[in-house]
Design an enzyme around this catalytic site. Sequence first.
Site, PDB file in Angstrom:
ATOM      1  N   CYS A  56      10.739  18.331   0.216  1.00 42.34           N
ATOM      2  CA  CYS A  56      11.290  19.221  -0.818  1.00 42.34           C
ATOM      3  C   CYS A  56      11.950  18.424  -1.942  1.00 42.34           C
ATOM      4  O   CYS A  56      12.867  17.633  -1.708  1.00 42.34           O
ATOM      5  CB  CYS A  56      12.292  20.178  -0.161  1.00 42.34           C
ATOM      6  N   CYS A  59      15.637  19.082  -2.351  1.00 49.20           N
ATOM      7  CA  CYS A  59      16.383  18.447  -1.264  1.00 49.20           C
ATOM      8  C   CYS A  59      16.607  16.966  -1.563  1.00 49.20           C
ATOM      9  O   CYS A  59      17.696  16.424  -1.313  1.00 49.20           O
ATOM     10  CB  CYS A  59      15.634  18.601   0.059  1.00 49.20           C
ATOM     11  N   CYS A 404       4.782  20.478 -17.428  1.00 49.55           N
ATOM     12  CA  CYS A 404       4.469  21.119 -16.141  1.00 49.55           C
ATOM     13  C   CYS A 404       2.996  20.937 -15.771  1.00 49.55           C
ATOM     14  O   CYS A 404       2.109  21.439 -16.484  1.00 49.55           O
ATOM     15  CB  CYS A 404       4.818  22.600 -16.225  1.00 49.55           C
ATOM     16  N   CYS A 407       1.147  24.255 -15.205  1.00 49.62           N
ATOM     17  CA  CYS A 407       0.822  24.937 -16.465  1.00 49.62           C
ATOM     18  C   CYS A 407      -0.476  24.387 -17.051  1.00 49.62           C
ATOM     19  O   CYS A 407      -1.324  25.141 -17.549  1.00 49.62           O
ATOM     20  CB  CYS A 407       1.962  24.771 -17.468  1.00 49.62           C
TER      21      CYS A 407
END
Length: 491
Positions: A56, A59, A404, A407
């Site tokens: 993650c 995280c 991104c 995207c």
Amino acid sequence: MAAGRRLLAVVTILLFALFPAFLSSRSDVLVLGNADFDYLATEHDTMLIKFYAPWCGHCKKLAPEFEKAAGKLKGTVQLAKVDCTAEVDTCSRFGVSGYPTLKIFRNGKDSASYDGPRSAEGIFQYMTKQTGPDSVKLLTEEDLQTFVRHDDASIVGVFSDEDSTSLSGFVKAAGLLRDQFRFAHTTQMTLAAPYGLQTEGILLFRPPRLASPFEDSVVVLPDFGTIPSLRRFIRDHVFGLCPHMTSENKDLLRVRDLLTAFYNVDFQHDAPVSKYWRNRVMKVATKYAGRGLFFSVANQKDFQAELENEFGVGTSDGGEVPLVTIRTKAGHKYTMREEFTRDGTSLERFLDQYFAGQLKRYVKSEPVPDRNAGAVKVVVAESFDALVNQPDKDVLIQFYSPACPNCKKLEPVYTALAKTLSSDATVVVAKMNAVDNDLPPGYVVQGYPTIYLAPAGRKNEPVRYQGGRELRDFLRFLQQQTGQRHLQQEL
């Protein structure tokens, strides 16, 4: 024998050489698993436990801050972590569905979700408030003065005796609200007399550093009442006429229309300057009380990036003279362009224009494109109303970030969608760079890409798209949402 001694010496040297590195690599974060969770968790009065997954990204970003906070809290609050990819049973048991999830445990029991800051200092400050009793018992005047001499407001309940039903309700309220406010109580009624409280009730002490001739430092609630009434009393009075906004309390203050004066606010190292400009703001604020606008001061350096990126305000003067902005609940932003005068007249002119509706809102926007001939229409903040809020058109709007990857992956499908629908004048496919443009009210973007439909006739009710990323998925969504007025032939 000599060779053996030499080997022993080499091993000893290596151990001593590695020992400091071993010490420095030791973590203050306790590792918990299925087998030892209950045993280890019950050993600590208060714990903050991070449930995470190694893959993650959020995280990984939190990990060093969590480690620093663990070191700062060592000996007071234990920080721990659970790897949910390995300790599945434990994470399932506590309802963990996303990462990272932080929970506060007391004596091994899940007490509350952690909703505080994710920085080391923020975690430290938040969890420090979680230690000790929900409400501190005060016996003497010295206890009272020691408790209220604090950078945060103090709420003190005054009760006739330990068996008071109001006292038990107060302590329960303190348990519910301790993550936001500080609570104490006393059964020594004489401690409340200097503040005009002769019966059971509540004393709210504002921070001594914020003492001002423009408001009372202590506010009295002559009856405890109920937990909701205590919550309302605190909400209405705890911040006073002009609180000090910080990164920790900004979300609590920004639930209302808020004017903020940004300058070198530092009550610890430069109290005279901090109080001087705050008093100038408060003097003006008293003239506009009750009109729905609230006031605050904040350290300019702490909010420098926000001022530059969200308000277009430079900070070249170093905060010697306040910069003033207004941010409304609806997200509208205004900036006082005139320099803050010491007599407050410039601030009064700014407020008069604001209440008269004469100020131009500040909107962060890319330039409006000269030509917008592509199949996917380019929207910027300045053109949002003209393109997306056309009342007779269904507009599918994608909010994206130029950096991104998802995207970029979506781009050919999204372009194909726009070309497929190009002959239908009632539907528009559009996109907006959400990094370099202010978001319009009603649109929440927490990740990229985020896609909404602004339906014809219902522009104040945008519909979040949460379907697949193939062309047929988009077409099916539009057909369902627009009452099948178009798209039948495409499907």
